[in-house]
Design a protein around this motif. Structure first.
Motif, PDB file in Angstrom:
ATOM      1  N   ILE A  58       5.702  -5.960 -12.738  1.00 36.57           N
ATOM      2  CA  ILE A  58       6.520  -5.701 -11.558  1.00 36.57           C
ATOM      3  C   ILE A  58       5.765  -6.259 -10.361  1.00 36.57           C
ATOM      4  N   VAL A  59       6.377  -7.214  -9.670  1.00 30.21           N
ATOM      5  CA  VAL A  59       5.760  -7.838  -8.515  1.00 30.21           C
ATOM      6  C   VAL A  59       5.877  -6.888  -7.333  1.00 30.21           C
ATOM      7  N   THR A  60       4.742  -6.535  -6.751  1.00 29.25           N
ATOM      8  CA  THR A  60       4.774  -5.643  -5.600  1.00 29.25           C
ATOM      9  C   THR A  60       5.121  -6.432  -4.342  1.00 29.25           C
ATOM     10  N   GLY A  61       5.625  -5.724  -3.345  1.00 31.86           N
ATOM     11  CA  GLY A  61       5.989  -6.358  -2.087  1.00 31.86           C
ATOM     12  C   GLY A  61       7.393  -5.991  -1.658  1.00 31.86           C
ATOM     13  N   PRO A  62       7.936  -6.734  -0.699  1.00 30.52           N
ATOM     14  CA  PRO A  62       9.245  -6.390  -0.144  1.00 30.52           C
ATOM     15  C   PRO A  62      10.388  -6.346  -1.158  1.00 30.52           C
ATOM     16  N   ALA A  63      10.413  -7.266  -2.111  1.00 28.13           N
ATOM     17  CA  ALA A  63      11.540  -7.315  -3.059  1.00 28.13           C
ATOM     18  C   ALA A  63      11.636  -6.047  -3.895  1.00 28.13           C
TER      19      ALA A  63
END
Length: 107
Positions: free
Chosen positions: A59-64
């Protein structure tokens, strides 16, 4: 078991920016920076399900995804307990060999 092809779409439908992770590794076969600010399209998820069915799910962290991680790379349990007293506990936590990752909401 086909981890990515069986489960990645479920996380994606919940609004998480998912990517395939190489088996037994933290590396990914895709350029994950593209998915910090936007979710992969349904077409891209479908392509990855076919190409990387047995890969893990990242899971890519950040705004998305709306997630950030605080990494506490502390092996000493007493020191880790002291550090945890400063941070709020999270429903999503990852315990690893070097400590703890606390997932928090990214605004």
């Amino acid at each position: 078991m086909s981890v990515f092809s069986d489960y990645a779409r479920l996380y994606w439908e919940l609004g998480y920016s998912v990517i395939p992770i190489n088996p037994n590794s933290k590396a990914t076969p895709v350029k994950y920076n593209l998915y910090r600010d936007q979710l992969p399209s349904e077409e891209v998820i479908g392509e990855w399900e076919k190409k990387y069915p047995n890969h893990g799910i990242g899971i890519v962290t950040g705004p998305a995804s709306g997630l950030a991680v605080i990494d506490l790379d502390i092996k000493d349990n007493a020191l880790l307990s002291a550090a945890l007293s400063v941070f709020c506990r999270s429903p999503l936590e990852r315990f690893g060999s070097k400590g703890l990752g606390i997932f928090i909401r990214y605004d």
